[in-house]
Design an enzyme around this catalytic site. Structure first.
Site, PDB file in Angstrom:
ATOM      1  N   ASP A 189      51.215 113.953  34.942  1.00  0.00           N
ATOM      2  CA  ASP A 189      51.058 115.354  35.280  1.00  0.00           C
ATOM      3  C   ASP A 189      49.539 115.585  35.320  1.00  0.00           C
ATOM      4  O   ASP A 189      48.773 114.808  34.754  1.00  0.00           O
ATOM      5  CB  ASP A 189      51.725 116.223  34.201  1.00  0.00           C
ATOM      6  CG  ASP A 189      51.471 117.698  34.411  1.00  0.00           C
ATOM      7  OD1 ASP A 189      51.700 118.177  35.540  1.00  0.00           O
ATOM      8  OD2 ASP A 189      51.027 118.369  33.452  1.00  0.00           O
ATOM      9  N   ASP A 216      47.613 119.182  35.364  1.00  0.00           N
ATOM     10  CA  ASP A 216      47.125 120.306  34.568  1.00  0.00           C
ATOM     11  C   ASP A 216      47.586 120.167  33.120  1.00  0.00           C
ATOM     12  O   ASP A 216      48.778 120.180  32.837  1.00  0.00           O
ATOM     13  CB  ASP A 216      47.657 121.630  35.145  1.00  0.00           C
ATOM     14  CG  ASP A 216      47.174 121.883  36.572  1.00  0.00           C
ATOM     15  OD1 ASP A 216      45.988 121.658  36.835  1.00  0.00           O
ATOM     16  OD2 ASP A 216      47.986 122.302  37.408  1.00  0.00           O
TER      17      ASP A 216
END
Ligand code: BG6
Ligand code: MG
Length: 217
Positions: free
Chosen positions: A8, A10
């Site tokens: 991922d 952020d």
């Protein structure tokens, strides 16, 4: 055996939560809607549209207005992320990506953000990623497993061969639903369902991580 990692963006490779917060807060202020940092925490990993609906707290607007509000928030966000530079890669992330490459394993991005490509370019880590799955890649967003399944397919790997690294509850859920091994980044209350939980990637060495993962058939 593990042949790849899906990260991922952020909250895992960089901390954009602050920029998302500032952009949503500016929009909320303009609309006269209260919005706190605590409420922003609940938007971690949540796609742009669902985030807006949560921020509006039941207020309804015509579709065209919703689109204008999302565009406005994104223009503020784009203004803030112009500040992003290689210094903003979170501690340990670049080292881990390099180790993955050196070990002959694959790495992909699995981010709900439509700004993911711009962010990884600014961070200077695009060259360490073999594939990018972002906010444009699939229709069903996290907690559906689609984005991570897409990322694994881009790497040419099966879910059982990949580790997903996630900081959001919705992302952990998505990865588990897809049959991936999951490393959760953050507090137990948020990512406790992951196979392994770490506060962050600082000092995370590839060999140690692999040794801590549950055995797969
Ligand atoms: C996620 C963020 O990575 O991407 C969320 O954690 C954000 O806060 C979502 O809403 C969508 O991002 P964007 O950049 O397409 O608005
Ligand atoms: Mg995240």
């Amino acid at each position: 055996s593990i042949k790849g990692f899906i990260f991922d963006l952020d909250g895992v490779l960089t901390d954009t939560a602050e920029y998302h917060y500032r952009a949503w807060k500016r929009l909320a202020d303009e609309l006269g809607i209260p919005f706190t940092r605590e409420e922003n925490e609940a938007l971690r990993g949540i796609p742009r549209r669902e985030s807006l609906l949560l921020l509006l707290k039941g207020r309804t607007f015509p579709e065209a207005t919703l689109n204008e509000l999302m565009e406005r928030k994104n223009s503020y966000y784009l203004e803030y992320i112009r500040e992003i530079s290689p210094r903003d890669v979170l501690p340990g992330a670049r080292e881990l990506l390099s180790e993955i490459r050196a070990a002959g394993l694959k790495a992909a991005l699995g981010s709900a953000s439509k700004n993911a490509r711009e962010v990884i370019e600014r961070l200077g880590i695009a060259g360490l990623l073999d594939a990018v799955a972002d906010g444009y890649s699939v229709t069903r967003q996290k907690p559906a497993p689609d984005l991570f399944l897409h990322a694994a397919a881009l790497l040419g790997l099966a879910p059982a061969e990949c580790v997903v690294v996630e900081d959001a509850a919705a992302g952990v859920e998505a990865a588990l639903a897809g049959g991936f091994t999951v490393i959760g980044i953050g507090p137990h209350e948020r990512v406790g369902k992951a196979h392994v939980v770490l506060p962050n990637l600082a000092g995370a060495r590839l060999a140690d991580l692999l040794a801590r993962l549950p055995m797969h058939a």
